[in-house]
Scaffold this motif. Sequence first.
Motif, PDB file in Angstrom:
ATOM      1  N   ARG A 170     -42.796 -35.372  35.787  1.00 48.00           N
ATOM      2  CA  ARG A 170     -41.519 -36.284  36.155  1.00 48.00           C
ATOM      3  C   ARG A 170     -40.856 -36.674  34.786  1.00 48.00           C
ATOM      4  NH1 ARG A 170     -41.583 -41.934  39.851  1.00 48.00           N
ATOM      5  NH2 ARG A 170     -39.492 -42.213  39.365  1.00 48.00           N
ATOM      6  N   VAL A 171     -39.800 -36.243  34.800  1.00 46.75           N
ATOM      7  CA  VAL A 171     -38.961 -36.184  33.573  1.00 46.75           C
ATOM      8  C   VAL A 171     -37.594 -36.612  33.784  1.00 46.75           C
ATOM      9  CG1 VAL A 171     -40.605 -34.608  32.265  1.00 46.75           C
ATOM     10  CG2 VAL A 171     -38.533 -33.797  33.488  1.00 46.75           C
ATOM     11  N   GLY A 172     -36.678 -36.944  32.635  1.00 49.88           N
ATOM     12  CA  GLY A 172     -35.200 -37.227  32.968  1.00 49.88           C
ATOM     13  C   GLY A 172     -34.671 -38.278  32.289  1.00 49.88           C
ATOM     14  N   VAL A 173     -34.320 -39.491  32.691  1.00 51.44           N
ATOM     15  CA  VAL A 173     -33.710 -40.198  32.121  1.00 51.44           C
ATOM     16  C   VAL A 173     -34.564 -41.274  31.337  1.00 51.44           C
ATOM     17  CG1 VAL A 173     -31.897 -40.586  33.765  1.00 51.44           C
ATOM     18  CG2 VAL A 173     -33.868 -41.956  34.085  1.00 51.44           C
ATOM     19  N   ASP A 174     -34.029 -42.304  30.455  1.00 57.08           N
ATOM     20  CA  ASP A 174     -34.809 -43.139  29.541  1.00 57.08           C
ATOM     21  C   ASP A 174     -36.001 -43.987  30.245  1.00 57.08           C
ATOM     22  OD1 ASP A 174     -33.230 -42.301  27.392  1.00 57.08           O
ATOM     23  OD2 ASP A 174     -32.022 -44.047  27.552  1.00 57.08           O
ATOM     24  N   GLU A 175     -35.693 -44.455  31.494  1.00 62.77           N
ATOM     25  CA  GLU A 175     -36.664 -45.241  32.321  1.00 62.77           C
ATOM     26  C   GLU A 175     -38.086 -44.453  32.448  1.00 62.77           C
ATOM     27  OE1 GLU A 175     -35.689 -45.931  36.503  1.00 62.77           O
ATOM     28  OE2 GLU A 175     -33.708 -46.059  35.372  1.00 62.77           O
ATOM     29  N   GLN A 176     -37.539 -43.229  32.706  1.00 61.63           N
ATOM     30  CA  GLN A 176     -38.915 -42.429  33.022  1.00 61.63           C
ATOM     31  C   GLN A 176     -39.521 -41.953  31.755  1.00 61.63           C
ATOM     32  OE1 GLN A 176     -37.622 -38.948  35.901  1.00 61.63           O
ATOM     33  NE2 GLN A 176     -36.027 -40.286  36.689  1.00 61.63           N
ATOM     34  N   ASN A 177     -38.719 -41.634  30.626  1.00 56.03           N
ATOM     35  CA  ASN A 177     -39.261 -41.246  29.322  1.00 56.03           C
ATOM     36  C   ASN A 177     -40.188 -42.589  28.881  1.00 56.03           C
ATOM     37  OD1 ASN A 177     -37.976 -38.978  29.526  1.00 56.03           O
ATOM     38  ND2 ASN A 177     -36.153 -39.560  28.384  1.00 56.03           N
ATOM     39  N   VAL A 178     -39.804 -43.434  29.278  1.00 60.15           N
ATOM     40  CA  VAL A 178     -40.601 -44.836  28.547  1.00 60.15           C
ATOM     41  C   VAL A 178     -41.897 -44.841  29.600  1.00 60.15           C
ATOM     42  CG1 VAL A 178     -40.883 -47.240  29.018  1.00 60.15           C
ATOM     43  CG2 VAL A 178     -38.733 -46.505  28.145  1.00 60.15           C
ATOM     44  N   MET A 179     -42.026 -44.472  30.560  1.00 63.50           N
ATOM     45  CA  MET A 179     -43.034 -44.284  31.375  1.00 63.50           C
ATOM     46  C   MET A 179     -44.146 -43.234  30.980  1.00 63.50           C
ATOM     47  SD  MET A 179     -44.101 -46.437  33.677  1.00 63.50           S
ATOM     48  CE  MET A 179     -45.438 -45.852  34.145  1.00 63.50           C
ATOM     49  N   ALA A 180     -43.246 -42.208  30.603  1.00 66.71           N
ATOM     50  CA  ALA A 180     -44.015 -41.242  29.945  1.00 66.71           C
ATOM     51  C   ALA A 180     -45.033 -41.399  28.851  1.00 66.71           C
ATOM     52  CB  ALA A 180     -43.215 -39.822  29.937  1.00 66.71           C
ATOM     53  N   ALA A 181     -44.170 -42.129  27.992  1.00 62.21           N
ATOM     54  CA  ALA A 181     -44.671 -42.702  26.613  1.00 62.21           C
ATOM     55  C   ALA A 181     -45.899 -43.474  27.021  1.00 62.21           C
ATOM     56  CB  ALA A 181     -43.859 -43.317  25.790  1.00 62.21           C
ATOM     57  N   VAL A 182     -45.798 -44.541  27.840  1.00 65.27           N
ATOM     58  CA  VAL A 182     -46.767 -45.559  28.066  1.00 65.27           C
ATOM     59  C   VAL A 182     -48.094 -44.952  28.811  1.00 65.27           C
ATOM     60  CG1 VAL A 182     -47.469 -47.171  29.786  1.00 65.27           C
ATOM     61  CG2 VAL A 182     -45.349 -47.386  28.637  1.00 65.27           C
ATOM     62  N   SER A 183     -48.031 -43.858  29.730  1.00 62.99           N
ATOM     63  CA  SER A 183     -49.004 -43.382  30.103  1.00 62.99           C
ATOM     64  C   SER A 183     -49.830 -42.311  29.281  1.00 62.99           C
ATOM     65  CB  SER A 183     -48.318 -42.478  31.398  1.00 62.99           C
ATOM     66  OG  SER A 183     -47.688 -41.265  30.923  1.00 62.99           O
TER      67      SER A 183
END
Length: 199
Positions: free
Chosen positions: A70-83
């Motif tokens: 699941r990728v794309g906009v900034d809010e998703q990238n924040v979750m990617a970093a957190v996980s």
Amino acid sequence: MGSRLIKHFCLLFVLLSSTTVISEPLTHKQKSCLSCHTVNSRTAFRGPQIGGLPEAYIYQQLVDFKTGLRVGVDEQNVMAAVSQSMSEAQMKDIAEWAAGLETTAMFDHSKASDLPGFQVYETTCLDCHSSFMGRLITGSPNLESLSPDYLVRQLHLFRNGSRHLKSPTKHQTKMMKVVKDLSEVDFANLNAFIKSAMP
């Protein structure tokens, strides 16, 4: 000499902090989740309430974020970093904990059933998102605890291709196609309906 000691101290602090983030207790991760995923969140990337969502759905989102599905906009990238700092066991524990959180009702489609957008919602969204069997079969989330502004934002992300999966299921593929295939009028009506469907 003093400046070198300060630099070494700062470097040591960063390294220790990084280690702490990776091994931090689950309660700290819970607080991290709640900083964005509550009704009254004031963060830049206000996420949806996570209580009430199926445990398996929450876990799968975390896995998708961590593995880059699941990728794309900034809010998703924040979750990617957190996980990235979460183990599989921690993701399962977080999913179990989050699914049991109490939520505030944010969306009620019956409150705006007189608007043109309700017909669009009824034919494109209702079966998968508003019935128990529909959610069970498709893995779709219940929309009641999701705020109208979040729902509208996700619709726009789906429509412009910013929210996507590298390997979507057939139901996720259908979701993306349904949104993209809506006419401009139907899409506008659906958004207006969602914004008006507050409990």
